[in-house]
Scaffold this motif. Structure first.
Motif, mmCIF file in Angstrom:
data_model
loop_
_atom_site.group_PDB
_atom_site.id
_atom_site.type_symbol
_atom_site.label_atom_id
_atom_site.label_comp_id
_atom_site.label_asym_id
_atom_site.label_seq_id
_atom_site.Cartn_x
_atom_site.Cartn_y
_atom_site.Cartn_z
ATOM 1 N N PRO A 125 0.873 -1.355 -0.005
ATOM 2 C CA PRO A 125 -0.043 0.088 0.108
ATOM 3 C C PRO A 125 0.799 1.239 -0.032
ATOM 4 C CG PRO A 125 -0.969 -1.487 1.629
ATOM 5 C CD PRO A 125 0.404 -2.048 1.247
ATOM 6 N N VAL A 126 1.869 1.188 0.764
ATOM 7 C CA VAL A 126 2.828 2.348 0.742
ATOM 8 C C VAL A 126 3.446 2.768 -0.703
ATOM 9 C CG1 VAL A 126 5.122 3.384 1.771
ATOM 10 C CG2 VAL A 126 3.335 2.048 3.295
ATOM 11 N N PHE A 127 3.743 1.711 -1.409
ATOM 12 C CA PHE A 127 4.549 1.938 -2.819
ATOM 13 C C PHE A 127 3.316 2.349 -3.813
ATOM 14 C CE2 PHE A 127 8.047 -0.587 -0.873
ATOM 15 C CZ PHE A 127 8.959 0.498 -0.904
ATOM 16 N N ILE A 128 2.334 1.649 -3.581
ATOM 17 C CA ILE A 128 1.178 1.876 -4.806
ATOM 18 C C ILE A 128 0.734 3.289 -4.376
ATOM 19 C CG2 ILE A 128 -1.135 1.516 -4.794
ATOM 20 C CD1 ILE A 128 -0.478 -1.208 -4.516
ATOM 21 N N ALA A 129 0.502 3.993 -3.293
ATOM 22 C CA ALA A 129 -0.015 5.132 -2.996
ATOM 23 C C ALA A 129 1.038 6.489 -3.210
ATOM 24 C CB ALA A 129 -0.393 5.355 -1.431
ATOM 25 N N ALA A 130 2.382 5.914 -2.845
ATOM 26 C CA ALA A 130 3.399 6.978 -3.277
ATOM 27 C C ALA A 130 3.353 7.166 -4.759
ATOM 28 C CB ALA A 130 4.883 6.515 -2.689
ATOM 29 N N VAL A 131 3.510 5.851 -5.516
ATOM 30 C CA VAL A 131 3.621 6.090 -6.877
ATOM 31 C C VAL A 131 2.365 6.919 -7.733
ATOM 32 C CG1 VAL A 131 3.533 4.812 -9.198
ATOM 33 C CG2 VAL A 131 5.079 3.981 -7.323
ATOM 34 N N ILE B 137 -4.475 -6.526 -2.875
ATOM 35 C CA ILE B 137 -3.040 -6.430 -2.561
ATOM 36 C C ILE B 137 -2.878 -6.419 -0.979
ATOM 37 C CG2 ILE B 137 -1.028 -4.997 -2.560
ATOM 38 C CD1 ILE B 137 -1.895 -4.480 -5.439
ATOM 39 N N HIS B 138 -4.127 -5.920 -0.310
ATOM 40 C CA HIS B 138 -4.016 -5.567 1.080
ATOM 41 C C HIS B 138 -5.175 -6.043 1.662
ATOM 42 C CE1 HIS B 138 -2.672 -2.537 4.309
ATOM 43 N NE2 HIS B 138 -2.767 -3.644 4.859
ATOM 44 N N ILE B 139 -5.350 -7.340 1.696
ATOM 45 C CA ILE B 139 -6.528 -8.175 2.374
ATOM 46 C C ILE B 139 -5.985 -8.823 3.443
ATOM 47 C CG2 ILE B 139 -8.315 -9.728 1.875
ATOM 48 C CD1 ILE B 139 -9.330 -7.472 0.652
#
Length: 142
Positions: free
Chosen positions: A6-12, A64-66
């Motif tokens: 979630p961190v990398f998806i949100a940052a990108v 991805i985040h379940i």
């Protein structure tokens, strides 16, 4: 173990959807403008809605985040909600622009630049990581 997805998806997505860097919807003179380094309140709202939709798709629909807690799958909405709030608050030019176009820090000028997007992305990444991974912020729905 921490989930960095979630961190990398949100940052990108923060980088790609920062109004004025790659594109701006709506633009000042057209519906879509590319690389104009301008922004507006309505553009930030439209880009935040796009950000919300994409984060929700990547983290919730694709899964991805379940988490599997108590033998029951629960979706964690924290990365989506936190990501959208930070996207709006840290969009360069809305509240502030660091570094500013004309000063070290410009406030509410609705402008942006490449350096500001980079700095705001680092701030977004740090705050998002602290809230999601270090503080273990979760919003579960069943």
């Amino acid at each position: 173990m921490s989930d960095w997805g979630p961190v990398f998806i949100a940052a990108v997505l923060f980088i790609l959807l920062s109004p004025g860097l790659l594109f701006q919807i709506p633009g000042k003179n057209r519906i879509v403008e590319f690389g104009n380094f301008q922004t507006s309140g309505i553009s930030i709202l439209v880009h935040a809605i796009i950000f919300f939709a994409l984060v929700a798709i990547f983290l919730l629909a694709i899964g991805i985040h379940i988490f599997n807690l108590y033998l029951r799958k629960m979706a964690d909405w924290a990365p989506v909600v936190v990501g959208v709030v930070l996207f709006v608050l840290l969009s360069p030019g809305l509240l502030f622009e660091l570094p500013g176009t004309h000063r070290a820090v410009d406030f509410g000028g609705f402008r942006t630049n490449g350096k500001a997007v980079a700095i705001h992305t680092l701030i977004f990444f740090a705050v998002f990581t602290i809230l999601i991974l270090a503080l273990h912020l979760h919003i579960y729905t069943g």
